[in-house]
Motif scaffolding. Structure first.
Motif, short mmCIF file in Angstrom:
data_model
loop_
_atom_site.label_atom_id
_atom_site.label_comp_id
_atom_site.label_asym_id
_atom_site.label_seq_id
_atom_site.Cartn_x
_atom_site.Cartn_y
_atom_site.Cartn_z
N PHE A 1 20.54 14.19 -41.46
CA PHE A 1 19.39 15.04 -41.71
C PHE A 1 19.35 15.46 -43.18
CE2 PHE A 1 20.79 15.71 -37.34
CZ PHE A 1 19.63 15.46 -36.63
N GLY A 2 18.23 16.06 -43.57
CA GLY A 2 18.17 16.68 -44.88
C GLY A 2 19.09 17.89 -44.87
N THR A 47 22.89 -0.71 -38.64
CA THR A 47 21.46 -0.49 -38.84
C THR A 47 21.21 0.95 -39.27
OG1 THR A 47 21.10 0.14 -36.52
CG2 THR A 47 20.77 -2.18 -37.08
N ILE A 48 20.19 1.12 -40.09
CA ILE A 48 19.70 2.44 -40.48
C ILE A 48 18.20 2.44 -40.23
CG2 ILE A 48 19.40 4.13 -42.31
CD1 ILE A 48 21.78 2.99 -43.70
N THR A 49 17.73 3.43 -39.47
CA THR A 49 16.32 3.51 -39.11
C THR A 49 15.81 4.92 -39.42
OG1 THR A 49 16.78 2.02 -37.27
CG2 THR A 49 14.66 3.14 -37.25
N LEU A 50 14.68 4.99 -40.07
CA LEU A 50 14.07 6.29 -40.37
C LEU A 50 13.41 6.84 -39.12
CD1 LEU A 50 13.30 8.38 -42.57
CD2 LEU A 50 11.18 7.09 -42.86
N ASN A 51 13.72 8.08 -38.79
CA ASN A 51 13.09 8.78 -37.68
C ASN A 51 12.25 9.90 -38.29
OD1 ASN A 51 12.44 10.47 -35.51
ND2 ASN A 51 14.32 9.95 -34.41
N ALA A 52 10.98 9.60 -38.55
CA ALA A 52 10.11 10.55 -39.24
C ALA A 52 9.86 11.80 -38.40
CB ALA A 52 8.78 9.88 -39.59
N LYS A 53 9.84 11.67 -37.09
CA LYS A 53 9.58 12.82 -36.23
C LYS A 53 10.70 13.86 -36.36
CE LYS A 53 8.60 14.07 -31.45
NZ LYS A 53 8.49 13.60 -30.09
N LYS A 54 11.96 13.40 -36.41
CA LYS A 54 13.09 14.31 -36.55
C LYS A 54 13.48 14.55 -38.00
CE LYS A 54 15.18 13.46 -32.08
NZ LYS A 54 16.40 13.15 -31.35
N LYS A 55 12.77 13.87 -38.91
CA LYS A 55 13.09 13.93 -40.34
C LYS A 55 14.56 13.63 -40.56
CE LYS A 55 9.28 16.54 -41.98
NZ LYS A 55 8.60 16.02 -43.09
N ALA A 56 14.98 12.45 -40.09
CA ALA A 56 16.38 12.04 -40.16
C ALA A 56 16.47 10.53 -40.27
CB ALA A 56 17.12 12.52 -38.93
N SER A 85 12.25 19.95 -48.69
CA SER A 85 11.42 19.83 -49.89
C SER A 85 11.03 18.36 -50.04
CB SER A 85 12.19 20.31 -51.11
OG SER A 85 13.24 19.41 -51.41
N GLU A 86 10.05 18.10 -50.86
CA GLU A 86 9.62 16.71 -51.11
C GLU A 86 10.77 15.86 -51.65
OE1 GLU A 86 6.78 15.02 -50.41
OE2 GLU A 86 6.22 16.80 -49.29
N THR A 87 11.58 16.44 -52.53
CA THR A 87 12.72 15.71 -53.10
C THR A 87 13.75 15.37 -52.03
OG1 THR A 87 12.39 16.91 -55.16
CG2 THR A 87 14.50 15.80 -54.87
N GLU A 88 14.07 16.34 -51.14
CA GLU A 88 15.04 16.09 -50.07
C GLU A 88 14.53 15.00 -49.12
OE1 GLU A 88 17.19 20.42 -49.55
OE2 GLU A 88 15.19 20.12 -48.68
N TRP A 89 13.25 15.06 -48.76
CA TRP A 89 12.67 14.06 -47.86
C TRP A 89 12.67 12.69 -48.53
CZ3 TRP A 89 12.20 12.45 -43.34
CH2 TRP A 89 11.16 11.62 -42.91
N HIS A 90 12.34 12.62 -49.81
CA HIS A 90 12.35 11.36 -50.56
C HIS A 90 13.77 10.78 -50.62
CE1 HIS A 90 11.15 8.37 -53.49
NE2 HIS A 90 12.15 8.76 -54.27
N ASN A 91 14.76 11.62 -50.92
CA ASN A 91 16.15 11.15 -50.98
C ASN A 91 16.64 10.67 -49.63
OD1 ASN A 91 16.28 11.74 -53.70
ND2 ASN A 91 17.28 13.72 -53.39
N SER A 133 25.25 14.46 -37.65
CA SER A 133 25.99 14.45 -36.40
C SER A 133 26.27 13.00 -36.03
CB SER A 133 25.21 15.15 -35.28
OG SER A 133 24.02 14.46 -35.00
N PHE A 134 27.44 12.76 -35.47
CA PHE A 134 27.84 11.42 -35.05
C PHE A 134 28.37 11.50 -33.64
CE2 PHE A 134 27.73 10.79 -39.57
CZ PHE A 134 27.33 9.48 -39.70
#
Length: 188
Positions: free
Chosen positions: A156-157, A125-134, A24-30, A162-163
């Motif tokens: 993930f949302g 480091t934390i990097t947004l991976n928009a393709k995997k939505k993670a 959802s938009e909220t999950e992606w935003h969070n 996974s680690f």
């Protein structure tokens, strides 16, 4: 052509079901705000399964029936909630089981067989991976026994993560599970 019309809805349904989970938009935003969230909260990952690197030793244990019920040599069920990794930007704590083989020197400690640490992370480091939505998380730690660990994570949302932990003394192992965000306790 008539057969194609009959099977086409089933094929479309199958392809749609195999796609990534819809957020959802909220999950992606969070999820996008996770780096800022970790300054005030801790991410607590609870491992549901361990994924050791396949080897003859692990396969021998699986063939002997020594793994928990429903487990295989490459996916071991962790049926308790006691295995965790807690992280924020200034500290990381972990108590995870280890299934695999030791590779090199260092002293063998028969009381601390799992992966345990409570320290300040290096190279966090934390990097947004928009393709995997993670969000991709990476950091290095050194245990009190001198073992160097490199930790890679995908958050993930839908509260799944996974680690993967690479060590200079042991084979690589991965964990899959769920996460929650909790407020950091106040320090005296």
């Amino acid at each position: 052509m008539n057969r194609l019309g009959l099977y086409l809805p089933f094929i479309c349904l199958l392809l749609n079901a195999c796609g990534p989970a819809k957020l959802s938009e909220t999950e992606w935003h969070n999820l996008k705000l996770l780096p800022e969230t970790l300054t005030e909260n801790s991410l607590v990952f609870t491992a549901n399964s361990a994924n050791p690197m396949a080897s003859m030793g692990i396969q021998s244990i699986a063939n002997a029936g020594l793994l928990p019920l429903g487990s295989t040599a490459t996916r071991i069920n962790l049926n308790t909630n006691m295995y965790f990794l807690r992280l924020n930007k200034d500290s990381v704590t972990a108590a995870l089981p280890y299934y695999g083989e030791r590779q090199f020197g260092n002293t063998y400690n028969s009381t601390d067989l799992g992966i345990e640490f409570n320290t300040k992370p290096e190279n966090f480091t934390i990097t947004l991976n928009a393709k995997k939505k993670a969000q991709q998380i990476q950091f290095d730690v050194r245990t009190k026994e001198g073992e160097q660990l490199r930790v890679f994570g995908m958050v993930f949302g839908k509260r799944q993560a996974s680690f993967q932990i690479n060590s200079n003394y042991r084979n690589t192992i991965g964990y899959q599970g769920n996460y929650t965000l909790k407020e950091k306790p106040e320090r005296p």
